[in-house]
Design an enzyme around this catalytic site. Structure first.
Site, short mmCIF file in Angstrom:
data_model
loop_
_atom_site.label_atom_id
_atom_site.label_comp_id
_atom_site.label_asym_id
_atom_site.label_seq_id
_atom_site.Cartn_x
_atom_site.Cartn_y
_atom_site.Cartn_z
N ARG A 165 -3.65 -1.29 3.60
CA ARG A 165 -4.91 -0.56 3.19
C ARG A 165 -6.05 -1.24 3.16
O ARG A 165 -5.94 -2.43 2.81
CB ARG A 165 -4.85 0.54 2.01
N ALA A 215 -1.86 3.12 -1.77
CA ALA A 215 -2.41 4.40 -2.39
C ALA A 215 -1.52 5.38 -1.62
O ALA A 215 -1.68 6.61 -1.35
CB ALA A 215 -3.79 4.73 -2.07
N SER A 216 -0.14 4.91 -0.96
CA SER A 216 0.81 5.89 -0.42
C SER A 216 0.26 6.66 0.56
O SER A 216 -0.33 6.24 1.65
CB SER A 216 1.57 6.50 -1.48
N HIS A 217 0.61 7.81 0.58
CA HIS A 217 0.06 8.92 1.67
C HIS A 217 -1.28 9.18 1.63
O HIS A 217 -1.56 9.98 2.42
CB HIS A 217 0.97 10.01 1.45
#
Length: 226
Positions: A165, A215-217
């Site tokens: 990210r 932050a995953s999804h």
């Protein structure tokens, strides 16, 4: 820094619920009478509204109204602090100066600190206490460092991983630098890694903790820390 390549019955429950509810309402009544009405910054109409709420929401209602009133008074002070304090860099200050006429945006960024939830810290990347940035990462890492030092486990070190990210690499480096400044060894992966590799590294190197910047999804404008 070290780079890593590699059960009650229904009737009794109801009686207990009524007893707890009555006690809570009594405590709340004393609290409103003795504390809230003495506070010149509290919304008295709000306190009266809370007294009319159901037992299941009454305490939360008062808590929310108190916090909202306090935060309404403080977010501009926090905003000005970030603009004036030399601790914050010029790029951050320029971003904040660009929103100086947008009170709604200022409030959104400064009305509360970014908080840990079930998935750790998660927020939109940007300047402010309610945003993911190097300053919130430092603050969270310093809290972890304080705990590690209190436990006396600093020599065990901390493993740090990150995803792909925006700002993930930078946030991982900030966390590592903060740990090192506290005398805590940091093992940092040299490129993005999935969470299971971090778990393995913590066990393999006998670390006292692990940090993952992800932050995953969440949407791409978000990042997180856990």
């Amino acid at each position: 820094m070290i780079s890593l390549k590699a059960n009650l019955g229904a009737s009794s429950a109801k009686r207990e619920e009524r007893a707890v509810s009555g006690a809570a309402r009594g405590v709340l009544g004393d609290f409103i009478e003795n504390s809230l009405y003495q506070n010149p910054h509290f919304d008295y109409n709000g306190a009266e509204d809370c007294e009319k709420q159901s037992d299941s929401t009454i305490i939360m209602c008062v808590k929310i109204k108190i916090n909202r009133r306090r935060l309404d008074m403080g977010y501009m002070e926090s905003y000005r602090e970030w603009l004036e304090n030399p601790y914050f860099d010029e790029e951050t200050k320029a971003e904040l100066k660009a929103i100086q006429n947008d009170e709604k945006e200022i409030r959104e960024r400064f009305y509360a600190d970014l908080e840990f939830g079930t998935g750790g810290l998660r927020g939109i990347i940007g300047a402010g206490i309610n945003r993911m940035n190097k300053y919130t990462v430092r603050k969270a890492t310093q809290g972890l460092a304080n705990f590690i030092l209190k436990q006396g486990s600093e020599a065990m070190g901390v493993a740090i991983a990150h995803d792909s990210r925006h700002m993930s690499t930078e946030f991982a480096e900030e966390a590592a630098c903060c740990l090192c400044a506290n005398g805590i060894k940091a093992y940092v992966f040299d490129s993005l890694r999935p969470t299971p590799e971090l778990s393995f590294a913590v066990r393999y190197y006998g670390c006292t903790a692990g940090i993952n910047v992800t932050a995953s999804h969440n949407p791409p404008e978000y990042n997180g820390y856990k």
